[in-house]
Design an enzyme around this catalytic site. Structure first.
Site, PDB file in Angstrom:
ATOM      1  N   LYS A  50       6.230  22.411  68.918  1.00 23.77           N
ATOM      2  CA  LYS A  50       5.362  22.313  70.098  1.00 23.77           C
ATOM      3  C   LYS A  50       3.970  22.848  69.758  1.00 23.77           C
ATOM      4  O   LYS A  50       2.956  22.260  70.116  1.00 23.77           O
ATOM      5  CB  LYS A  50       5.959  23.110  71.274  1.00 23.77           C
ATOM      6  CG  LYS A  50       7.253  22.496  71.815  1.00 23.77           C
ATOM      7  CD  LYS A  50       7.910  23.381  72.864  1.00 23.77           C
ATOM      8  CE  LYS A  50       9.294  22.847  73.228  1.00 23.77           C
ATOM      9  NZ  LYS A  50      10.079  23.728  74.084  1.00 23.77           N
ATOM     10  N   GLN A  94      11.582  29.408  77.136  1.00 23.72           N
ATOM     11  CA  GLN A  94      12.431  28.725  76.170  1.00 23.72           C
ATOM     12  C   GLN A  94      13.904  29.090  76.383  1.00 23.72           C
ATOM     13  O   GLN A  94      14.261  30.262  76.463  1.00 23.72           O
ATOM     14  CB  GLN A  94      11.984  29.098  74.744  1.00 23.72           C
ATOM     15  CG  GLN A  94      12.634  28.291  73.654  1.00 23.72           C
ATOM     16  CD  GLN A  94      12.205  26.823  73.612  1.00 23.72           C
ATOM     17  OE1 GLN A  94      11.113  26.466  74.038  1.00 23.72           O
ATOM     18  NE2 GLN A  94      13.070  25.967  73.098  1.00 23.72           N
ATOM     19  N   ASP A 117       8.130  22.147  82.237  1.00 20.82           N
ATOM     20  CA  ASP A 117       9.440  21.581  81.898  1.00 20.82           C
ATOM     21  C   ASP A 117      10.031  20.777  83.065  1.00 20.82           C
ATOM     22  O   ASP A 117      10.933  19.971  82.856  1.00 20.82           O
ATOM     23  CB  ASP A 117      10.434  22.709  81.583  1.00 20.82           C
ATOM     24  CG  ASP A 117      10.477  23.051  80.104  1.00 20.82           C
ATOM     25  OD1 ASP A 117      10.251  22.160  79.280  1.00 20.82           O
ATOM     26  OD2 ASP A 117      10.756  24.225  79.795  1.00 20.82           O
TER      27      ASP A 117
END
Ligand code: GUN
Length: 282
Positions: A50, A94, A117
């Site tokens: 990322k 995460q 997300d």
């Protein structure tokens, strides 16, 4: 058979993202924060991917790495600081979190407007009800890949294997909203083959190596492999599909790696830009 080349499409999109971000050069730069709790080797690899793509296209990237001993109050406080930081556009917590952490509590503490997300109830509720909202990166990347190859889902029978909040459930709802007939299967489905054989488009997202074999797919169908795991024999990245044997029977298929994976990162960039535009225009 045609390979759905996610790597190539993602590279093309990367060039477009650079141009889009450059068009906003008079504003502050977009910024992504990734929160990692404790040590997790796989997460660290995902985060590095990322970071690389963010930095390539001109998005500021910051990793907030906390010890697994961080207290509940402190983690909520840190998320609150980021929620209130007007230079931050997207926050990723995460996953997986260490076992003792209440995932729901922390994911839902991220503001919907920074929930890159797409985990927040509000964003998922909007998606379910077919209102404009951020689409989680993996389903978005998958739909963009199909669209690029002009594979229409309208009136098709789509079979989705996997029910995660970030892939299977949003993907199934997006397909419904696009006019597909959708069957959702999961690990516990009895006689999976009965359903996969009926799929015009099969999406599999289980992380189970060799789950989908040649006898389980319909001739000339489309197979989208969203699974990612390490080959138990040689440690290479593999998906859910027995690619070498399935590829000769179907019309379109995604490889692993080089299919859905790069599209997911590309869609994440698109989502950061989506939130960034909302932030700088308000
Ligand atoms: N862990 C693996 N994939 C993801 C993802 O897309 N989002 C988050 N937050 N954690 C992950």
């Amino acid at each position: 058979m045609i390979i759905l080349d996610g790597k190539k499409l993602a590279q093309e999109k990367e060039q477009q993202f650079k141009i889009i971000i450059n068009n906003f050069a008079n504003f502050r730069k977009p910024k992504l924060i990734v929160i990692l709790i404790g040590d997790n080797f796989a997460s660290e690899i995902y985060i590095k991917h990322k970071q690389r793509v963010c930095e390539t296209v001109g998005i500021l990237f910051e990793l907030k790495h906390f010890e697994a001993t961080i207290s509940q109050e402190e983690l909520l406080k840190q998320i609150d600081i980021l929620n209130n930081d007007s230079t931050v556009d997207g926050i990723i917590l995460q996953l997986p979190l260490p076992n003792s952490f209440d995932e729901e509590k922390y994911l839902q503490s991220i503001l919907p407007s920074k929930d890159v997300d797409g985990f927040h109830y509000q964003n998922q509720g909007k998606l379910l009800q077919n209102y404009g909202t951020l689409i989680p990166a993996t389903p978005l990347g998958v739909l963009q890949l199909l669209e690029h190859y002009k594979i229409d889902v309208l009136s098709k029978h789509c079979v989705v294997i996997g029910i995660s909040n970030i892939v299977g459930k949003p993907l199934a709802n997006l397909l419904i909203n696009k006019g597909a007939t959708v069957t959702v299967c999961q690990k516990t489905t009895t006689d999976l083959k009965k359903y996969t054989l009926q799929a015009d488009i099969l999406f599999t997202a289980t992380g189970r190596e060799m789950l989908i074999t040649e006898d389980m797919v319909k001739k000339d169908s489309t197979v989208v492999d969203i699974g990612i795991t390490r080959d138990s024999k040689n440690g290479k990245l593999v998906g859910d599909v027995d690619f070498d044997n399935v590829k000769n029977k179907v019309k379109y298929i995604t490889p692993v790696p080089g299919g859905v994976g790069p599209m997911t990162i590309s869609a994440l960039i698109e989502n950061i830009i989506y939130l960034y535009k909302q932030h700088i225009m308000n």
